[in-house]
Design an enzyme around this catalytic site. Structure first.
Site, PDB file in Angstrom:
ATOM      1  N   ASN A  53     -24.542   0.615 -21.092  1.00  0.00           N
ATOM      2  CA  ASN A  53     -24.348   1.819 -21.908  1.00  0.00           C
ATOM      3  C   ASN A  53     -22.958   2.371 -21.665  1.00  0.00           C
ATOM      4  OD1 ASN A  53     -25.029   4.106 -23.575  1.00  0.00           O
ATOM      5  ND2 ASN A  53     -25.276   5.308 -21.685  1.00  0.00           N
TER       6      ASN A  53
ATOM      7  N   HIS B  94     -20.800   5.923 -21.669  1.00  0.00           N
ATOM      8  CA  HIS B  94     -21.027   7.366 -21.578  1.00  0.00           C
ATOM      9  C   HIS B  94     -19.680   8.073 -21.497  1.00  0.00           C
ATOM     10  CE1 HIS B  94     -23.175  11.044 -20.685  1.00  0.00           C
ATOM     11  NE2 HIS B  94     -22.266  11.271 -19.736  1.00  0.00           N
TER      12      HIS B  94
HETATM   13  C1  GRF Z   1     -19.163   7.856 -28.182  1.00  0.00           C
HETATM   14  O1  GRF Z   1     -18.313   8.838 -27.696  1.00  0.00           O
HETATM   15  C2  GRF Z   1     -20.108   7.445 -27.077  1.00  0.00           C
HETATM   16  O2  GRF Z   1     -19.569   7.513 -25.778  1.00  0.00           O
HETATM   17  C3  GRF Z   1     -21.192   8.448 -27.223  1.00  0.00           C
HETATM   18  O3  GRF Z   1     -21.360   8.606 -28.619  1.00  0.00           O
HETATM   19  C4  GRF Z   1     -20.106   8.370 -29.256  1.00  0.00           C
HETATM   20  C5  GRF Z   1     -20.442   7.343 -30.305  1.00  0.00           C
HETATM   21  O4  GRF Z   1     -19.436   6.906 -30.993  1.00  0.00           O
HETATM   22  N1  GRF Z   1     -22.436   8.066 -26.595  1.00  0.00           N
HETATM   23  P1  GRF Z   1     -19.564   5.631 -31.991  1.00  0.00           P
HETATM   24  O5  GRF Z   1     -20.861   5.730 -32.736  1.00  0.00           O
HETATM   25  O6  GRF Z   1     -19.503   4.391 -31.148  1.00  0.00           O
HETATM   26  O7  GRF Z   1     -18.377   5.773 -32.879  1.00  0.00           O
END
Ligand code: GRF
Length: 198
Positions: A109, A111
């Site tokens: 994942n 984060h």
């Molecule tokens: C990213 O900042 C990720 O870290 C967080 O949600 C955002 C999603 O961005 N969990 P995307 O959908 O990959 O553009």
């Protein structure tokens, strides 16, 4: 060369998914086999389809909070795709311990904070509120506890005076797109040595 099969779970626009998919070319040890979303309208599904990757969607809303029932449906396209590795990339549903245990040691994942700081949501606003001078993003192995598993990579940036949650999110996202592909390449080679950027 047999490539590792990677399934990517998304909820939204999928910019991290795109950076992962676009990195899995040439001598990369892995290839995408599925992009799966809990929202059939997620913009990322169209981007994946445009890249020729199989897609699927399982809407969580009809399950009205029954996570086990939702996950039983979510498993069906995964069992068909038979991934070696699962990447959560902006997937905004919290998975149960049962689901995680099925993919223990092969689910990642990303984060948007320097874990273990600021687990959960609104990480950028909380980092500013806390007066942090550094912030960033982390890739970790998924365990039953939220945002808690072994860290496989981090990218650090400075928080500048005048930064807002939005400007910080934009800066961190640029590093997410560099960090996640770098970690996945190493991980797919069986190497869990953390990637530290810049
Ligand atoms: C990213 O900042 C990720 O870290 C967080 O949600 C955002 C999603 O961005 N969990 P995307 O959908 O990959 O553009």
């Amino acid at each position: 060369m047999t490539h590792k099969r990677v399934a990517i779970l998304i909820s939204g626009g999928g910019s991290n998914m795109v950076s992962l998919v676009d990195s899995m070319v040439g001598d990369h040890p892995a290839r995408p086999c599925l992009v799966l979303s809990n929202d059939a309208e997620a913009g990322g599904l169209k981007k994946a389809a445009a890249r020729g990757i199989p897609t699927a969607a399982v809407d969580h809303r009809p399950f009205k909070g029954d996570r086990a029932a939702f996950e039983a449906e979510l498993l069906k396209p995964l069992e068909q795709a038979q991934p070696d590795i699962i990447c959560l990339a902006g997937f905004m549903r919290v998975l149960t311990g049962d689901f995680v245990s099925r993919f223990q040691g092969r689910m990642l994942n990303i984060h948007p904070s320097l874990l273990p700081k600021f687990k959960g949501l609104n990480t950028h606003a909380r980092a500013i509120e806390a007066g942090e001078t550094e912030h960033g993003c982390s890739v970790h192995e998924v365990t039953a506890a939220l945002d808690d598993g072994p860290i496989l990579g981090q990218a650090r940036i400075r928080i500048e005076a005048g930064d807002s949650a939005e400007s910080l999110a934009a800066k961190v996202l640029i590093w997410e797109h560099k960090l996640y592909p770098a970690v996945l390449r190493r991980y797919a080679n069986g190497d869990r040595t953390p990637v530290l950027l810049p």
